[in-house]
Design a protein around this motif. Structure first.
Motif, PDB file in Angstrom:
ATOM      1  N   PHE A   1       0.838  -1.210   0.000  1.00  0.00           N
ATOM      2  CA  PHE A   1       0.000   0.000   0.000  1.00  0.00           C
ATOM      3  C   PHE A   1       0.869   1.255   0.000  1.00  0.00           C
ATOM      4  N   MET A   2       1.884   1.274   0.885  1.00  0.00           N
ATOM      5  CA  MET A   2       2.761   2.442   0.978  1.00  0.00           C
ATOM      6  C   MET A   2       3.589   2.622  -0.291  1.00  0.00           C
ATOM      7  N   GLU A   3       3.992   1.517  -0.877  1.00  0.00           N
ATOM      8  CA  GLU A   3       4.800   1.592  -2.105  1.00  0.00           C
ATOM      9  C   GLU A   3       4.048   2.333  -3.205  1.00  0.00           C
ATOM     10  N   ASN A   4       2.775   2.050  -3.341  1.00  0.00           N
ATOM     11  CA  ASN A   4       1.975   2.704  -4.379  1.00  0.00           C
ATOM     12  C   ASN A   4       1.744   4.179  -4.065  1.00  0.00           C
ATOM     13  N   ILE A   5       1.529   4.511  -2.790  1.00  0.00           N
ATOM     14  CA  ILE A   5       1.346   5.909  -2.403  1.00  0.00           C
ATOM     15  C   ILE A   5       2.621   6.707  -2.678  1.00  0.00           C
ATOM     16  N   VAL A   6       3.755   6.152  -2.244  1.00  0.00           N
ATOM     17  CA  VAL A   6       5.031   6.859  -2.400  1.00  0.00           C
ATOM     18  C   VAL A   6       5.384   7.028  -3.870  1.00  0.00           C
ATOM     19  N   LYS A   7       5.041   6.049  -4.668  1.00  0.00           N
ATOM     20  CA  LYS A   7       5.318   6.164  -6.103  1.00  0.00           C
ATOM     21  C   LYS A   7       4.619   7.388  -6.687  1.00  0.00           C
ATOM     22  N   GLY A   8       3.376   7.622  -6.276  1.00  0.00           N
ATOM     23  CA  GLY A   8       2.638   8.791  -6.759  1.00  0.00           C
ATOM     24  C   GLY A   8       3.222  10.098  -6.235  1.00  0.00           C
ATOM     25  N   ILE A   9       3.623  10.107  -4.957  1.00  0.00           N
ATOM     26  CA  ILE A   9       4.220  11.312  -4.373  1.00  0.00           C
ATOM     27  C   ILE A   9       5.555  11.633  -5.041  1.00  0.00           C
ATOM     28  N   LEU A  10       6.342  10.590  -5.271  1.00  0.00           N
ATOM     29  CA  LEU A  10       7.673  10.779  -5.859  1.00  0.00           C
ATOM     30  C   LEU A  10       7.595  11.484  -7.205  1.00  0.00           C
ATOM     31  N   GLU A  11       6.596  11.136  -8.001  1.00  0.00           N
ATOM     32  CA  GLU A  11       6.429  11.742  -9.328  1.00  0.00           C
ATOM     33  C   GLU A  11       6.139  13.239  -9.241  1.00  0.00           C
ATOM     34  N   LYS A  12       5.544  13.665  -8.107  1.00  0.00           N
ATOM     35  CA  LYS A  12       5.142  15.066  -7.963  1.00  0.00           C
ATOM     36  C   LYS A  12       6.222  15.952  -7.345  1.00  0.00           C
TER      37      LYS A  12
ATOM     38  N   ARG B   1       9.831   6.563   3.895  1.00  0.00           N
ATOM     39  CA  ARG B   1       9.687   5.587   2.805  1.00  0.00           C
ATOM     40  C   ARG B   1      10.151   6.178   1.476  1.00  0.00           C
ATOM     41  N   LEU B   2       9.920   7.466   1.283  1.00  0.00           N
ATOM     42  CA  LEU B   2      10.354   8.120   0.049  1.00  0.00           C
ATOM     43  C   LEU B   2      11.873   8.118  -0.060  1.00  0.00           C
ATOM     44  N   ILE B   3      12.555   8.425   1.040  1.00  0.00           N
ATOM     45  CA  ILE B   3      14.022   8.410   1.049  1.00  0.00           C
ATOM     46  C   ILE B   3      14.526   6.993   0.793  1.00  0.00           C
ATOM     47  N   LEU B   4      13.895   6.013   1.441  1.00  0.00           N
ATOM     48  CA  LEU B   4      14.264   4.613   1.235  1.00  0.00           C
ATOM     49  C   LEU B   4      14.114   4.220  -0.227  1.00  0.00           C
ATOM     50  N   THR B   5      13.018   4.631  -0.843  1.00  0.00           N
ATOM     51  CA  THR B   5      12.754   4.301  -2.246  1.00  0.00           C
ATOM     52  C   THR B   5      13.828   4.883  -3.162  1.00  0.00           C
ATOM     53  N   ILE B   6      14.209   6.135  -2.894  1.00  0.00           N
ATOM     54  CA  ILE B   6      15.234   6.782  -3.716  1.00  0.00           C
ATOM     55  C   ILE B   6      16.576   6.068  -3.585  1.00  0.00           C
ATOM     56  N   LEU B   7      16.960   5.750  -2.361  1.00  0.00           N
ATOM     57  CA  LEU B   7      18.245   5.092  -2.141  1.00  0.00           C
ATOM     58  C   LEU B   7      18.259   3.707  -2.776  1.00  0.00           C
ATOM     59  N   GLU B   8      17.142   2.993  -2.686  1.00  0.00           N
ATOM     60  CA  GLU B   8      17.070   1.669  -3.311  1.00  0.00           C
ATOM     61  C   GLU B   8      17.132   1.775  -4.827  1.00  0.00           C
TER      62      GLU B   8
END
Length: 428
Positions: free
Chosen positions: A198-209, A235-242
């Protein structure tokens, strides 16, 4: 062997070729026994067997990791190499519900967030774990009913491994307190997997913005970043680093967060060979320190080295070798070393000759600033030796006249420890 037996039984019906792989890790005296057993059974079952022998011990010494981690890395590398050579297919492993529970508990011990608690998946890309819903006792019972032969890895009883301590010592005590302990932990892992998705999908949308990938780094708009919940920021920072193949820890994420609210431009060491930087209204991460612009130094600077962090830097002109390592603040700092807390310095750190007008805020007289030239005169350092004495500095200040005097630095319990390993001609 239960997994191999089940796959053998359905191979013809589902039209796939089956191969067995075994890593001979050379860590047990009975390792050869396992190979002989596998050769016998797979021959009887008409299954091609691939045996690869690699030294886990040598890999442990080379990578400075645990035997468990080394074995896992080598095993999956061997499996993927086999898959590549065979073409399309799946790596099928015998992970079961007990493995799931033990993994989650182990991660709790070492410290993880929701991401680390999520369950292993039955099918993920080229990994297939069909026995994951079943507990070990169920699998052993099936083996007994069907007369499936197997051997037990003696490493499973070696108490030097944390997983074995969890399985053989801790779990039996916890089951006495609550017989449903394993099932509860299994359910937590399943819930964590759903939350993570659930969080992965939310963060994906936020990251694009609010963020944009520019070459090898990401630029995050902090004016938009500040308005999202803390859990999504992490989670956003984690996603970027990954995305950039950097294995992020909880500590690393918190260090990045610590600079996002600073009023001034600042950078933070990620302790991975990279830094994160706040620049105006943007968060830039990660940046290699080697790409940070070095302020132009006058021609009078006879030598100039960028300090390897962590690593070893040899200053030929001074006969000095400096070793840098991440460390906790020492109880007492020795004369041949200096401790710089994280965030007390800016990248890159430079070791250079002194420059006209260089000043240092001295530690020994409560930050009083003096010219380096005056300090050398006071200490009666011969003129012909002064130019060979290295100075540790960043683009803004001097931290250490190596072998002579140290500056007042910031406070903090974690940072880098810089040690003079060889003094060479630096004998004043």
């Amino acid at each position: 062997m239960v997994l191999t037996y089940l796959l053998k039984e359905v191979a013809q019906e589902f039209c796939f070729n089956l191969y067995a792989y075994h890593l001979h890790h050379g860590m047990r005296e009975d390792a050869d026994r396992d190979v002989i057993f596998l050769q016998k059974v797979t021959r009887e079952w008409s299954i091609p067997l691939i045996v690869e022998k690699k030294s886990v011990k040598d890999f442990v010494n080379k990578k400075k990791i645990s035997p468990e981690e080394a074995g896992r890395i080598l095993r999956y590398k061997g499996l993927r190499d086999c898959l590549d050579s065979l073409g399309e297919g799946y790596i099928v492993t015998a992970h079961n519900a007990d493995d799931q529970v033990e993994t989650v508990f182990y991660r709790l011990l070492t410290g993880v967030g929701i991401r680390g608690l999520k369950a292993m998946e039955i099918l993920k890309e080229d990994l297939f774990r069909p026995l994951l819903p079943f507990y070990r006792n169920e699998i052993l019972e099936y083996a007994s009913v069907k007369g499936i032969p197997f051997v037990v890895d003696s490493c499973n009883f070696d108490m030097q491994y944390i997983r074995n301590k969890v399985r053989l010592q801790i779990f039996p005590e916890l089951l006495k307190i609550n017989p449903g302990f394993k099932e509860h932990l299994f359910s937590i892992a399943e819930d964590a997997k759903e939350v993570d998705y659930f969080m992965e999908n939310i963060v994906k949308g936020i990251l694009e913005k609010i963020a944009k990938k520019v070459g090898s780094f990401w630029r995050v708009d902090l004016s938009l970043f500040s308005g999202i919940p803390s859990v999504l920021k992490k989670r956003l920072i984690l996603t970027i680093l990954e995305d950039l193949d950097i294995k992020a820890s909880r500590d690393m994420i918190h260090r990045v967060l610590s600079i996002t609210t600073r009023s001034k431009d600042v950078e933070v060491d990620l302790k991975t060979g990279y830094i994160a930087k706040k620049e105006g209204q943007f968060l830039i991460l990660p940046i290699s320190p080697l790409l940070v612009e070095v302020k132009d130094l006058p021609d009078k600077c006879s030598f100039n080295y960028t300090l390897a962090i962590p690593g070893i830097t040899r200053i030929d002109e001074s006969g000095v070798t400096l070793k840098v390592e991440y460390a906790k603040k020492p109880v007492e700092e020795r004369d041949n070393e200096i401790f710089l807390p994280l965030n007390s310095y800016r990248y890159p750190l430079i070791v250079r000759s002194r420059l006209p007008g260089d000043k240092i805020s001295l530690r020994r007289i409560q930050g009083h600033t003096r010219k380096i030239q005056d300090i050398m005169i006071d200490k009666k350092i011969e003129r012909d030796k002064r130019e060979a004495i290295p100075v540790l500095a960043d683009n803004e200040r001097v931290f250490w006249i190596i072998g002579v005097d140290k500056a007042q630095v910031g406070v903090g319990e974690e940072g880098i420890l810089i040690t003079v390993k060889e003094k060479g001609i630096l004998k004043l």
